[in-house]
Design a protein around this motif. Structure first.
Motif, mmCIF file in Angstrom:
data_model
loop_
_atom_site.group_PDB
_atom_site.id
_atom_site.type_symbol
_atom_site.label_atom_id
_atom_site.label_comp_id
_atom_site.label_asym_id
_atom_site.label_seq_id
_atom_site.Cartn_x
_atom_site.Cartn_y
_atom_site.Cartn_z
ATOM 1 N N MET A 103 -11.812 16.688 -13.465
ATOM 2 C CA MET A 103 -11.717 15.550 -13.187
ATOM 3 C C MET A 103 -10.228 15.307 -12.270
ATOM 4 O O MET A 103 -9.376 15.793 -12.749
ATOM 5 C CB MET A 103 -11.659 14.738 -14.306
ATOM 6 N N LEU A 104 -10.463 14.697 -11.193
ATOM 7 C CA LEU A 104 -9.160 14.211 -10.543
ATOM 8 C C LEU A 104 -9.328 12.721 -9.892
ATOM 9 O O LEU A 104 -10.451 12.463 -9.398
ATOM 10 C CB LEU A 104 -9.134 15.040 -9.240
ATOM 11 N N PHE A 105 -8.334 12.169 -10.460
ATOM 12 C CA PHE A 105 -8.168 10.839 -10.026
ATOM 13 C C PHE A 105 -7.051 10.406 -9.106
ATOM 14 O O PHE A 105 -5.950 11.229 -9.381
ATOM 15 C CB PHE A 105 -7.616 9.843 -11.490
ATOM 16 N N THR A 106 -7.242 9.921 -7.807
ATOM 17 C CA THR A 106 -6.102 9.448 -7.029
ATOM 18 C C THR A 106 -6.292 7.935 -6.935
ATOM 19 O O THR A 106 -7.046 7.254 -7.604
ATOM 20 C CB THR A 106 -6.230 10.312 -5.683
ATOM 21 N N GLY A 107 -5.345 7.497 -6.094
ATOM 22 C CA GLY A 107 -5.327 6.139 -6.062
ATOM 23 C C GLY A 107 -5.343 5.614 -4.518
ATOM 24 O O GLY A 107 -4.878 6.520 -3.613
ATOM 25 N N TYR A 108 -5.778 4.485 -4.109
ATOM 26 C CA TYR A 108 -6.079 3.959 -2.580
ATOM 27 C C TYR A 108 -5.679 2.422 -2.574
ATOM 28 O O TYR A 108 -5.509 1.754 -3.723
ATOM 29 C CB TYR A 108 -7.251 4.142 -1.929
ATOM 30 N N PHE A 109 -5.282 1.834 -1.577
ATOM 31 C CA PHE A 109 -4.743 0.396 -1.320
ATOM 32 C C PHE A 109 -5.011 -0.017 0.046
ATOM 33 O O PHE A 109 -5.561 0.784 1.054
ATOM 34 C CB PHE A 109 -3.099 0.508 -1.686
ATOM 35 N N GLU A 110 -4.802 -1.303 0.136
ATOM 36 C CA GLU A 110 -4.970 -1.765 1.535
ATOM 37 C C GLU A 110 -3.640 -2.071 2.175
ATOM 38 O O GLU A 110 -2.898 -2.789 1.706
ATOM 39 C CB GLU A 110 -5.618 -3.086 1.307
ATOM 40 N N PRO A 111 -3.440 -1.356 3.078
ATOM 41 C CA PRO A 111 -1.967 -1.278 3.868
ATOM 42 C C PRO A 111 -1.937 -2.437 4.571
ATOM 43 O O PRO A 111 -2.780 -2.961 5.143
ATOM 44 C CB PRO A 111 -1.994 -0.048 4.640
ATOM 45 N N GLU A 112 -0.658 -2.786 4.803
ATOM 46 C CA GLU A 112 -0.415 -4.119 5.672
ATOM 47 C C GLU A 112 0.501 -3.318 6.718
ATOM 48 O O GLU A 112 1.594 -3.055 6.437
ATOM 49 C CB GLU A 112 0.450 -5.095 5.138
ATOM 50 N N LEU A 113 0.223 -3.500 8.077
ATOM 51 C CA LEU A 113 0.880 -3.196 9.215
ATOM 52 C C LEU A 113 1.242 -4.167 10.052
ATOM 53 O O LEU A 113 0.991 -5.337 10.007
ATOM 54 C CB LEU A 113 0.181 -2.101 10.112
ATOM 55 N N SER A 114 2.450 -3.973 10.939
ATOM 56 C CA SER A 114 2.650 -4.741 11.878
ATOM 57 C C SER A 114 2.102 -4.555 13.380
ATOM 58 O O SER A 114 1.895 -3.069 13.639
ATOM 59 C CB SER A 114 4.245 -4.939 12.005
ATOM 60 N N TYR A 316 -5.613 0.003 -5.989
ATOM 61 C CA TYR A 316 -4.494 -0.471 -6.488
ATOM 62 C C TYR A 316 -4.112 -1.776 -6.022
ATOM 63 O O TYR A 316 -3.291 -2.401 -6.402
ATOM 64 C CB TYR A 316 -3.498 0.525 -6.418
ATOM 65 N N GLY A 317 -4.970 -2.258 -4.978
ATOM 66 C CA GLY A 317 -4.626 -3.650 -4.397
ATOM 67 C C GLY A 317 -4.069 -3.339 -2.940
ATOM 68 O O GLY A 317 -4.227 -2.500 -2.211
ATOM 69 N N SER A 318 -3.444 -4.507 -2.384
ATOM 70 C CA SER A 318 -2.860 -4.650 -1.114
ATOM 71 C C SER A 318 -1.314 -4.754 -1.137
ATOM 72 O O SER A 318 -0.825 -5.210 -1.954
ATOM 73 C CB SER A 318 -3.485 -5.981 -0.431
ATOM 74 N N GLY A 319 -0.747 -3.989 0.033
ATOM 75 C CA GLY A 319 0.512 -4.055 0.165
ATOM 76 C C GLY A 319 1.402 -2.998 -0.381
ATOM 77 O O GLY A 319 0.881 -1.857 -0.927
ATOM 78 N N ASP A 320 2.699 -2.928 0.002
ATOM 79 C CA ASP A 320 3.667 -1.860 -0.299
ATOM 80 C C ASP A 320 3.652 -1.561 -1.714
ATOM 81 O O ASP A 320 3.817 -0.280 -1.932
ATOM 82 C CB ASP A 320 5.001 -2.099 0.371
ATOM 83 N N LEU A 321 3.777 -2.425 -2.639
ATOM 84 C CA LEU A 321 3.798 -2.069 -4.135
ATOM 85 C C LEU A 321 2.734 -1.358 -4.762
ATOM 86 O O LEU A 321 2.715 -0.372 -5.331
ATOM 87 C CB LEU A 321 3.870 -3.288 -4.877
ATOM 88 N N ALA A 322 1.480 -1.979 -3.906
ATOM 89 C CA ALA A 322 0.148 -1.212 -4.284
ATOM 90 C C ALA A 322 0.208 0.112 -3.782
ATOM 91 O O ALA A 322 -0.471 1.296 -4.375
ATOM 92 C CB ALA A 322 -1.024 -2.134 -4.010
ATOM 93 N N GLY A 323 0.739 0.222 -2.528
ATOM 94 C CA GLY A 323 0.665 1.618 -1.859
ATOM 95 C C GLY A 323 1.654 2.694 -2.596
ATOM 96 O O GLY A 323 1.074 3.773 -2.848
ATOM 97 N N ARG A 324 2.607 2.127 -3.349
ATOM 98 C CA ARG A 324 3.550 2.954 -3.927
ATOM 99 C C ARG A 324 2.962 3.361 -5.056
ATOM 100 O O ARG A 324 3.009 4.813 -5.624
ATOM 101 C CB ARG A 324 4.986 2.575 -4.277
ATOM 102 N N ALA A 325 2.310 2.653 -5.860
ATOM 103 C CA ALA A 325 1.423 3.042 -7.081
ATOM 104 C C ALA A 325 0.325 3.850 -7.004
ATOM 105 O O ALA A 325 0.175 4.894 -7.527
ATOM 106 C CB ALA A 325 0.983 1.812 -7.822
ATOM 107 N N ALA A 326 -0.482 3.680 -5.696
ATOM 108 C CA ALA A 326 -1.669 4.458 -5.521
ATOM 109 C C ALA A 326 -0.943 5.698 -5.087
ATOM 110 O O ALA A 326 -1.674 7.040 -5.436
ATOM 111 C CB ALA A 326 -2.633 3.743 -4.613
ATOM 112 N N GLY A 327 -0.008 5.942 -4.397
ATOM 113 C CA GLY A 327 0.476 7.275 -3.948
ATOM 114 C C GLY A 327 1.047 7.993 -4.931
ATOM 115 O O GLY A 327 1.047 9.410 -4.846
ATOM 116 N N ARG A 328 1.250 7.692 -6.034
ATOM 117 C CA ARG A 328 1.938 8.391 -7.249
ATOM 118 C C ARG A 328 0.597 9.068 -8.000
ATOM 119 O O ARG A 328 0.771 10.031 -9.124
ATOM 120 C CB ARG A 328 2.709 7.671 -8.092
ATOM 121 N N VAL A 329 -0.598 8.586 -7.917
ATOM 122 C CA VAL A 329 -1.713 8.866 -8.716
ATOM 123 C C VAL A 329 -2.509 10.426 -8.260
ATOM 124 O O VAL A 329 -2.958 10.507 -7.130
ATOM 125 C CB VAL A 329 -2.697 7.927 -8.827
#
Length: 353
Positions: A103-114, A316-329
């Motif tokens: 089993m391998l769990f990873t995380g993804y998110f909805e990024p926000e760009l300019s 993990y949701g949207s935005g930078d906080l979600a991105g950091r959480a998802a990136g650690r998984v």
């Protein structure tokens, strides 16, 4: 299906499975292990009503008669936590589907760009829509970025200011782009070029730049920015290129559209390999690691890197906080699919009963 017949079969099969405990059968490389709900670690402690709400988001799109019957019952009345838990226990059977891989769990998110609707000195990296020409669709990432083969064809949805964030937008498959006038543009997956997905994180590990435990989206992004020439080459190691479409009708309070063309739900949507896990199915996850999770999710999305029976991506949701959480998984554990009892029953040969 006739209502009385469905109810009779459901109760009979439910009794058979409960008294049978669990059984394992194989088909080709797959194995199916039938479990009881009391064998799911943490099942009693989860808030099943949240998973039930996510289930309602997509269950109406399921075509199979068994799923349709269950969805009709789910929509017949509101359910609190206790009723939601009873609903899943009454109409589903936990099935551990395996293919021999861990089993391998990873995380993804909805990024926000300019971004900007027009190209400028700052905003110069295009977000492309899907070309109508099949030949153009199949261009590699290198051909698109180095030769500019798609430029001037009216395919640009907008331009963003960071090529690394655009690369990760393609990995995620959807995102928000905050425009210079303050508007927010939402984009979703529109298609891909058909080239094989190749992990740039794995490539950095192969080169000896980082050890496996060190690699995350943030680490990759920082390395690319510190090494712009080598970084651009690293990103082109992944020949897969994703095209987007503008999403005009997704409410701002809802998540991005997943593979079922419905909004995904933070911490309740799972991206899976649909060869093993049917889209729309509830899935119990037991994720270990630094931030263990024991909760019911809904399989509502897919991903080019999500391959295998025991492989899943948690939204993990949207935005930078979600991105950091998802990136650690990047964690082990197990996932157990909840299938309608009649469908689960079909997986077992008669001699297994």
């Amino acid at each position: 299906m006739n209502t009385v017949k469905f109810r009779d079969i459901r109760y009979i099969l439910y009794a058979v499975f409960i008294w049978a405990g669990f059984m394992t059968v194989s088909k080709a490389e797959e194995t199916h292990t039938f479990l009881r709900f009391d064998q799911l670690d943490g099942w009693q402690e989860d808030d099943h009503s949240r998973a039930f709400s996510a289930f309602l988001e997509t269950c109406g799109d399921l075509d199979d008669p068994e799923w349709k019957a269950i969805c009709a019952l789910a929509k017949s009345r509101p359910m609190d936590q206790a009723a939601s838990q009873s609903f899943f226990e009454m109409f589903f059977r936990p099935v551990l589907i395996e293919d021999g891989e861990p089993m391998l769990f990873t995380g993804y998110f909805e990024p926000e760009l300019s971004g900007s609707r027009t190209r400028t000195g700052r905003f110069r990296f295009p977000v492309y829509s899907l070309p109508g020409d099949n030949g153009l669709r199949r261009l590699s990432r290198r051909q698109i970025e180095e030769s500019g083969a798609l430029q001037g064809r009216g395919l640009e949805i907008c331009w963003v200011d960071d090529s690394v964030e655009l690369f990760f937008l393609q990995i995620q498959g959807s995102g928000r782009i905050r425009l210079t006038n303050g508007d927010v543009l939402r984009v979703g997956y529109g298609g891909a070029n058909g080239h094989e997905y190749r992990s740039v994180g794995q490539e950095l590990i192969r080169r000896g730049v980082y050890n496996r435990h060190q690699v995350s989206a943030g680490v990759i992004a920082n390395w690319v920015r510190r090494n712009p020439t080598a970084g651009a080459e690293l990103l082109r190691h992944n020949g897969s290129f994703v095209y987007f479409r503008e999403l005009r009708h997704v409410p701002s309070h809802k998540g991005p559209l997943g593979a079922m063309n419905r909004s995904v739900t933070t911490m309740r949507t799972l991206a899976v390999d649909r060869r093993y896990t049917p889209l729309g199915a509830p899935v119990w996850i037991e994720k270990d690691g630094n931030d263990p999770l024991r909760q019911l999710m809904i399989a509502q999305d897919t991903g080019s890197a999500i391959k295998g029976a025991q492989r899943a991506d948690i939204f993990y949701g949207s935005g930078d906080l979600a991105g950091r959480a998802a990136g650690r998984v990047r964690d082990p554990g197990r996932m157990v699919v909840l299938l309608p009892i009649n469908i689960a029953f079909e997986l077992a040969p008669e001699e297994a009963l």
